[in-house]
Scaffold this motif. Structure first.
Motif, PDB file in Angstrom:
ATOM      1  N   PHE A   1      17.738 -12.547   1.276  1.00 43.67           N
ATOM      2  CA  PHE A   1      16.868 -11.512   1.814  1.00 43.67           C
ATOM      3  C   PHE A   1      16.793 -11.576   3.336  1.00 43.67           C
ATOM      4  N   VAL A   2      16.804 -12.777   3.900  1.00 42.86           N
ATOM      5  CA  VAL A   2      16.768 -12.913   5.357  1.00 42.86           C
ATOM      6  C   VAL A   2      18.043 -12.336   5.975  1.00 42.86           C
ATOM      7  N   VAL A   3      19.189 -12.650   5.381  1.00 40.35           N
ATOM      8  CA  VAL A   3      20.453 -12.123   5.892  1.00 40.35           C
ATOM      9  C   VAL A   3      20.489 -10.601   5.760  1.00 40.35           C
ATOM     10  N   THR A   4      20.042 -10.079   4.634  1.00 43.32           N
ATOM     11  CA  THR A   4      20.030  -8.632   4.435  1.00 43.32           C
ATOM     12  C   THR A   4      19.081  -7.952   5.420  1.00 43.32           C
TER      13      THR A   4
ATOM     14  N   LEU B   1      20.050  -5.108   8.193  1.00 42.62           N
ATOM     15  CA  LEU B   1      19.413  -3.803   8.268  1.00 42.62           C
ATOM     16  C   LEU B   1      18.771  -3.563   9.631  1.00 42.62           C
ATOM     17  N   GLU B   2      18.333  -4.612  10.319  1.00 43.17           N
ATOM     18  CA  GLU B   2      17.786  -4.477  11.672  1.00 43.17           C
ATOM     19  C   GLU B   2      18.839  -3.957  12.640  1.00 43.17           C
ATOM     20  N   MET B   3      20.099  -4.258  12.406  1.00 42.75           N
ATOM     21  CA  MET B   3      21.156  -3.800  13.300  1.00 42.75           C
ATOM     22  C   MET B   3      21.311  -2.287  13.246  1.00 42.75           C
ATOM     23  N   PHE B   4      20.936  -1.659  12.144  1.00 48.25           N
ATOM     24  CA  PHE B   4      21.126  -0.223  11.991  1.00 48.25           C
ATOM     25  C   PHE B   4      19.909   0.590  12.415  1.00 48.25           C
ATOM     26  N   LYS B   5      18.805  -0.053  12.761  1.00 46.13           N
ATOM     27  CA  LYS B   5      17.623   0.668  13.213  1.00 46.13           C
ATOM     28  C   LYS B   5      17.817   1.091  14.671  1.00 46.13           C
TER      29      LYS B   5
END
Length: 104
Positions: free
Chosen positions: A89-92, A96-100
């Motif tokens: 979950f931390v890696v995911t 996902l933070e990279m796409f915000k």
């Protein structure tokens, strides 16, 4: 020494399968491109969830009055499975933070 040889002779097929799966797993994982790492981590999270449930069932059926092999294996399964799920979950979340969009 004789007991060790007897163990290897008795379980030679299982030992061969485990050794072969280790080498195969190393070969497969080393050839996975970094783009596919996160989707594979999601699959590993699903498998780890099943391991956690199995560990909980194993601990529930173990004899609570003494420390047994079932109790130790069940607790280890719950701990390691939980670590894998949380790490996934931390890696995911980081991915996902990279796409915000960045705040201006």
């Amino acid at each position: 020494m004789e007991q060790i040889l007897q163990f290897f002779f008795t379980y030679k097929e299982a030992i061969f399968i485990i050794a072969l799966s280790i080498f195969l797993g190393i070969e497969v994982i080393s050839n996975v491109p970094s783009v596919l790492h996160t989707p594979l981590m999601s699959g590993a999270n699903a498998i780890s969830g099943v391991i956690i449930i199995g560990g909980i069932i194993l601990v529930g059926h173990a004899d609570a009055s003494r420390i047994s092999l079932e109790m130790i294996l069940g607790v280890l399964a719950v701990i390691f499975g939980t670590l894998n799920v949380v790490g996934g979950f931390v890696v995911t979340d980081r991915m996902l933070e990279m796409f915000k969009k960045k705040k201006k």
